[in-house]
Design a protein around this motif. Structure first.
Motif, PDB file in Angstrom:
ATOM      1  N   GLY A 111       0.800  -1.213   0.000  1.00 65.83           N
ATOM      2  CA  GLY A 111       0.000   0.000   0.000  1.00 65.83           C
ATOM      3  C   GLY A 111       0.835   1.266   0.000  1.00 65.83           C
ATOM      4  N   SER A 112       0.201   2.356   0.352  1.00 64.32           N
ATOM      5  CA  SER A 112       0.830   3.673   0.326  1.00 64.32           C
ATOM      6  C   SER A 112       2.043   3.751   1.250  1.00 64.32           C
ATOM      7  N   ASP A 113       1.877   3.292   2.482  1.00 74.47           N
ATOM      8  CA  ASP A 113       3.002   3.347   3.427  1.00 74.47           C
ATOM      9  C   ASP A 113       4.176   2.510   2.939  1.00 74.47           C
ATOM     10  N   ASP A 114       3.873   1.365   2.326  1.00 73.13           N
ATOM     11  CA  ASP A 114       4.932   0.509   1.789  1.00 73.13           C
ATOM     12  C   ASP A 114       5.672   1.205   0.647  1.00 73.13           C
ATOM     13  N   LEU A 115       4.913   1.885  -0.206  1.00 78.40           N
ATOM     14  CA  LEU A 115       5.516   2.610  -1.328  1.00 78.40           C
ATOM     15  C   LEU A 115       6.427   3.723  -0.816  1.00 78.40           C
ATOM     16  N   TRP A 116       5.947   4.487   0.163  1.00 81.16           N
ATOM     17  CA  TRP A 116       6.760   5.569   0.723  1.00 81.16           C
ATOM     18  C   TRP A 116       8.002   5.019   1.415  1.00 81.16           C
ATOM     19  N   ALA A 117       7.888   3.870   2.074  1.00 80.39           N
ATOM     20  CA  ALA A 117       9.055   3.263   2.722  1.00 80.39           C
ATOM     21  C   ALA A 117      10.089   2.859   1.672  1.00 80.39           C
ATOM     22  N   LEU A 118       9.630   2.310   0.555  1.00 83.27           N
ATOM     23  CA  LEU A 118      10.564   1.971  -0.525  1.00 83.27           C
ATOM     24  C   LEU A 118      11.316   3.211  -0.996  1.00 83.27           C
ATOM     25  N   ASP A 119      10.587   4.315  -1.129  1.00 85.13           N
ATOM     26  CA  ASP A 119      11.222   5.548  -1.587  1.00 85.13           C
ATOM     27  C   ASP A 119      12.229   6.067  -0.556  1.00 85.13           C
ATOM     28  N   ARG A 120      11.830   6.077   0.709  1.00 81.87           N
ATOM     29  CA  ARG A 120      12.739   6.542   1.773  1.00 81.87           C
ATOM     30  C   ARG A 120      14.016   5.708   1.830  1.00 81.87           C
ATOM     31  N   ASN A 121      13.877   4.399   1.584  1.00 85.05           N
ATOM     32  CA  ASN A 121      15.037   3.504   1.651  1.00 85.05           C
ATOM     33  C   ASN A 121      15.869   3.501   0.376  1.00 85.05           C
ATOM     34  N   GLY A 122      15.427   4.248  -0.637  1.00 83.59           N
ATOM     35  CA  GLY A 122      16.172   4.311  -1.894  1.00 83.59           C
ATOM     36  C   GLY A 122      15.926   3.131  -2.809  1.00 83.59           C
ATOM     37  N   ASP A 123      14.884   2.355  -2.537  1.00 85.97           N
ATOM     38  CA  ASP A 123      14.612   1.163  -3.335  1.00 85.97           C
ATOM     39  C   ASP A 123      13.586   1.377  -4.448  1.00 85.97           C
ATOM     40  N   LEU A 124      12.825   2.456  -4.379  1.00 88.99           N
ATOM     41  CA  LEU A 124      11.764   2.673  -5.362  1.00 88.99           C
ATOM     42  C   LEU A 124      12.315   3.022  -6.743  1.00 88.99           C
ATOM     43  N   ASP A 125      13.241   3.951  -6.812  1.00 90.37           N
ATOM     44  CA  ASP A 125      13.763   4.373  -8.123  1.00 90.37           C
ATOM     45  C   ASP A 125      14.385   3.211  -8.901  1.00 90.37           C
ATOM     46  N   PRO A 126      15.186   2.336  -8.275  1.00 92.12           N
ATOM     47  CA  PRO A 126      15.706   1.192  -9.030  1.00 92.12           C
ATOM     48  C   PRO A 126      14.607   0.262  -9.539  1.00 92.12           C
ATOM     49  N   MET A 127      13.543   0.082  -8.768  1.00 91.41           N
ATOM     50  CA  MET A 127      12.440  -0.755  -9.224  1.00 91.41           C
ATOM     51  C   MET A 127      11.768  -0.135 -10.450  1.00 91.41           C
ATOM     52  N   LEU A 128      11.560   1.170 -10.386  1.00 94.10           N
ATOM     53  CA  LEU A 128      10.939   1.869 -11.509  1.00 94.10           C
ATOM     54  C   LEU A 128      11.847   1.879 -12.737  1.00 94.10           C
ATOM     55  N   ALA A 129      13.155   1.985 -12.506  1.00 96.73           N
ATOM     56  CA  ALA A 129      14.116   1.996 -13.614  1.00 96.73           C
ATOM     57  C   ALA A 129      14.094   0.679 -14.370  1.00 96.73           C
ATOM     58  N   LYS A 130      13.853  -0.422 -13.673  1.00 91.40           N
ATOM     59  CA  LYS A 130      13.795  -1.728 -14.340  1.00 91.40           C
ATOM     60  C   LYS A 130      12.649  -1.787 -15.340  1.00 91.40           C
ATOM     61  N   LEU A 131      11.558  -1.045 -15.072  1.00 94.16           N
ATOM     62  CA  LEU A 131      10.437  -1.025 -16.004  1.00 94.16           C
ATOM     63  C   LEU A 131      10.814  -0.336 -17.305  1.00 94.16           C
ATOM     64  N   ALA A 132      11.610   0.729 -17.180  1.00 92.49           N
ATOM     65  CA  ALA A 132      11.988   1.505 -18.347  1.00 92.49           C
ATOM     66  C   ALA A 132      13.093   0.807 -19.144  1.00 92.49           C
ATOM     67  N   GLY A 133      13.853  -0.016 -18.440  1.00 89.53           N
ATOM     68  CA  GLY A 133      15.050  -0.557 -19.000  1.00 89.53           C
ATOM     69  C   GLY A 133      14.984  -1.684 -19.903  1.00 89.53           C
TER      70      GLY A 133
END
Length: 87
Positions: A65-87
């Motif tokens: 959910g939302s809190d999980d998504l924000w935690a991923l971003d705070r931990n620096g894990d969200l951008d790499p996950m999103l980059a894999k989609l583009a890559g």
């Protein structure tokens, strides 16, 4: 799956919060509204094991959910996950 999918509700503040972080990162989100759609809500619950919205998938990964998504971003894990989609 090579996209971001979010089960959502029109009046859910947590859904709006999650969508705002994804929008800020330029992510196109396939938003599936469960309002007054018990069959779609049941599909979400079957896939996620949860009954609350939002429920978010990045590619094939259920991030929660939302809190999980924000935690991923705070931990620096969200951008790499999103980059894999583009890559």
């Amino acid at each position: 799956m090579s996209k971001v999918v979010m089960y959502s509700s029109a009046f859910c503040p947590y859904c709006h919060r999650a969508k705002s972080i994804l929008d800020s990162k330029g992510v196109n989100v396939e938003e599936i509204f469960v309002d007054r759609k018990p069959d779609i809500r049941q599909t979400m619950m079957d896939k996620s094991g949860r009954n609350t919205v939002p429920q978010i998938w990045i590619g094939d990964t259920h991030v929660g959910g939302s809190d999980d998504l924000w935690a991923l971003d705070r931990n620096g894990d969200l951008d790499p996950m999103l980059a894999k989609l583009a890559g």
